[in-house]
Motif scaffolding. Structure first.
Motif, PDB file in Angstrom:
ATOM      1  N   THR A 150       2.347   1.667  -3.459  1.00 12.86           N
ATOM      2  CA  THR A 150       1.320   2.063  -4.428  1.00 12.86           C
ATOM      3  C   THR A 150       0.944   3.528  -4.271  1.00 12.86           C
ATOM      4  O   THR A 150       0.849   4.270  -5.259  1.00 12.86           O
ATOM      5  CB  THR A 150       0.069   1.184  -4.255  1.00 12.86           C
ATOM      6  OG1 THR A 150       0.430  -0.194  -4.437  1.00 12.86           O
ATOM      7  CG2 THR A 150      -0.994   1.564  -5.280  1.00 12.86           C
ATOM      8  N   LEU A 151       0.739   3.976  -3.040  1.00 14.31           N
ATOM      9  CA  LEU A 151       0.315   5.354  -2.813  1.00 14.31           C
ATOM     10  C   LEU A 151       1.426   6.360  -3.103  1.00 14.31           C
ATOM     11  O   LEU A 151       1.151   7.493  -3.512  1.00 14.31           O
ATOM     12  CB  LEU A 151      -0.157   5.519  -1.364  1.00 14.31           C
ATOM     13  CG  LEU A 151      -1.440   4.764  -0.985  1.00 14.31           C
ATOM     14  CD1 LEU A 151      -1.758   4.974   0.489  1.00 14.31           C
ATOM     15  CD2 LEU A 151      -2.616   5.192  -1.855  1.00 14.31           C
ATOM     16  N   MET A 152       2.680   5.949  -2.894  1.00 15.50           N
ATOM     17  CA  MET A 152       3.794   6.883  -3.052  1.00 15.50           C
ATOM     18  C   MET A 152       4.650   6.561  -4.267  1.00 15.50           C
ATOM     19  O   MET A 152       5.796   7.006  -4.363  1.00 15.50           O
ATOM     20  CB  MET A 152       4.660   6.872  -1.790  1.00 15.50           C
ATOM     21  CG  MET A 152       3.898   7.233  -0.538  1.00 15.50           C
ATOM     22  SD  MET A 152       4.971   7.515   0.891  1.00 15.50           S
ATOM     23  CE  MET A 152       5.837   8.991   0.383  1.00 15.50           C
ATOM     24  N   GLN A 153       4.088   5.799  -5.213  1.00 12.39           N
ATOM     25  CA  GLN A 153       4.890   5.376  -6.361  1.00 12.39           C
ATOM     26  C   GLN A 153       5.390   6.562  -7.181  1.00 12.39           C
ATOM     27  O   GLN A 153       6.552   6.606  -7.586  1.00 12.39           O
ATOM     28  CB  GLN A 153       4.063   4.448  -7.244  1.00 12.39           C
ATOM     29  CG  GLN A 153       4.812   3.932  -8.459  1.00 12.39           C
ATOM     30  CD  GLN A 153       3.952   3.013  -9.313  1.00 12.39           C
ATOM     31  OE1 GLN A 153       2.755   2.909  -9.110  1.00 12.39           O
ATOM     32  NE2 GLN A 153       4.567   2.347 -10.280  1.00 12.39           N
ATOM     33  N   ARG A 154       4.518   7.526  -7.413  1.00 10.93           N
ATOM     34  CA  ARG A 154       4.907   8.670  -8.233  1.00 10.93           C
ATOM     35  C   ARG A 154       6.047   9.452  -7.577  1.00 10.93           C
ATOM     36  O   ARG A 154       7.027   9.816  -8.225  1.00 10.93           O
ATOM     37  CB  ARG A 154       3.704   9.581  -8.457  1.00 10.93           C
ATOM     38  CG  ARG A 154       3.991  10.803  -9.329  1.00 10.93           C
ATOM     39  CD  ARG A 154       2.702  11.522  -9.646  1.00 10.93           C
ATOM     40  NE  ARG A 154       2.107  12.097  -8.456  1.00 10.93           N
ATOM     41  CZ  ARG A 154       2.399  13.330  -8.016  1.00 10.93           C
ATOM     42  NH1 ARG A 154       3.271  14.074  -8.662  1.00 10.93           N
ATOM     43  NH2 ARG A 154       1.815  13.798  -6.934  1.00 10.93           N
ATOM     44  N   LEU A 162       0.831  -1.202   0.000  1.00 11.25           N
ATOM     45  CA  LEU A 162       0.000   0.000   0.000  1.00 11.25           C
ATOM     46  C   LEU A 162       0.869   1.257   0.000  1.00 11.25           C
ATOM     47  O   LEU A 162       0.577   2.222  -0.723  1.00 11.25           O
ATOM     48  CB  LEU A 162      -0.917  -0.012   1.228  1.00 11.25           C
ATOM     49  CG  LEU A 162      -1.939   1.125   1.340  1.00 11.25           C
ATOM     50  CD1 LEU A 162      -2.909   1.078   0.165  1.00 11.25           C
ATOM     51  CD2 LEU A 162      -2.695   1.045   2.652  1.00 11.25           C
ATOM     52  N   VAL A 163       1.942   1.250   0.785  1.00  8.11           N
ATOM     53  CA  VAL A 163       2.853   2.408   0.823  1.00  8.11           C
ATOM     54  C   VAL A 163       3.488   2.630  -0.545  1.00  8.11           C
ATOM     55  O   VAL A 163       3.552   3.766  -1.040  1.00  8.11           O
ATOM     56  CB  VAL A 163       3.928   2.203   1.907  1.00  8.11           C
ATOM     57  CG1 VAL A 163       5.031   3.241   1.781  1.00  8.11           C
ATOM     58  CG2 VAL A 163       3.310   2.282   3.293  1.00  8.11           C
TER      59      VAL A 163
END
Length: 284
Positions: A269-273, A266-267
């Motif tokens: 995925t949310l901070m991928q950019r 989840l971390v």
């Protein structure tokens, strides 16, 4: 003009899909096993690739514990997930905070042997963990920090790697910004919070993802400093579920493994950019 090569594109995508299958298939197999009963997993050869009907029972047992049909006692994973979450957040945020301040001091403050201090920090990267873990355990034990969040996190929050990365970034900040801040009457900490921190946000995000996963996956250090089940992280919970019982409830073990993968996934995925931008962004 971009040259089109359909054959090369086809084979490159084929290789990527093959690599993706190698990575995803074990996770998929783990999820399938978590939806079946322990008896189905033990008797099926090979394991069925179709989801079973034991999804809620397996994950309920994994999260909240209880007794299984075979009489085994399952320890709840929910407290272990909480310990892992607190430890990972403390380690990642602590590493970033200490590394930012130490890099700031090394780059912008003039004091004797400044470069020597930096290289003394950097040399610690050359020491294997096994060399440092004995003395570190002795210090933690003497301070009475065993079986505590402080014992799990404080020895791991110093990072020579993060200090080095922030130092290299701070060296690229134009001197004109420093002079402008000084002319505006900004002190060192005002310059740090108002100028350097906003410029460092992508690097901070990238390091946070890396350090969160590092803190979440810790195994050796918690194995040494925790003897109470109340302070076990989820990685130790998986090990305990496999080696702590005569009859292994593999469906619960696989459900625990899936639950342990969710927060880091989840971390990322949310901070991928921000993570990718912090690694490749050269517009400093």
């Amino acid at each position: 003009m971009v040259e089109r090569r359909p054959v090369l594109t086809f084979f490159s995508h084929l290789i990527l899909l093959a690599g993706l299958a190698v990575i995803v298939f074990p996770v998929f197999l783990t999820f399938i096993g978590s939806t079946q009963t322990a008896q189905q997993i033990a008797t099926s050869n090979p394991l069925s690739l179709r989801p079973g009907g034991n999804f809620w029972e397996s994950y309920t047992l994994a999260l909240f514990g209880g007794k299984t049909y075979s009489g085994s006692t399952i320890a709840p994973v929910a407290p272990m997930l909480w310990v892992s979450l607190v430890s990972a957040l403390t380690i990642s945020l602590g590493k970033i905070a200490i590394s930012l301040l130490s890099a700031f001091a090394i780059v912008y403050f003039r004091f004797p042997a400044r470069n020597l201090v930096f290289w003394m920090i950097f040399v610690t990267l050359m020491l294997p963990v096994e060399v440092r873990i004995g003395p570190t355990y002795e210090v933690v034990s003497d301070l009475g920090m065993l079986n505590s969040y402080a014992g799990l996190t404080v020895p791991l929050i110093a990072s020579a790697t993060a200090t080095f990365l922030f130092r290299q970034f701070f060296l690229t900040v134009p001197d004109e910004l420093v002079e402008a801040a000084r002319m505006d009457g900004a002190g060192p900490m005002r310059f740090f919070f108002d100028v350097l921190l906003p410029l460092s946000r992508t690097s901070i995000a990238a390091l946070f993802v890396i350090q969160f996963i590092y803190g979440w996956n810790q195994y050796l250090w918690p194995l040494l400093v925790t003897t109470s089940e109340d302070m076990y992280p989820v990685v130790l919970g998986i090990k305990r579920a496999i080696f702590g019982e005569v009859y292994v409830e593999w469906n619960v073990v696989m459900a625990t493994a899936i639950l342990a993968m969710l927060p880091p996934a989840l971390v990322v995925t949310l901070m991928q950019r921000w993570f990718v931008k912090g690694l490749v962004d050269t517009e400093k």
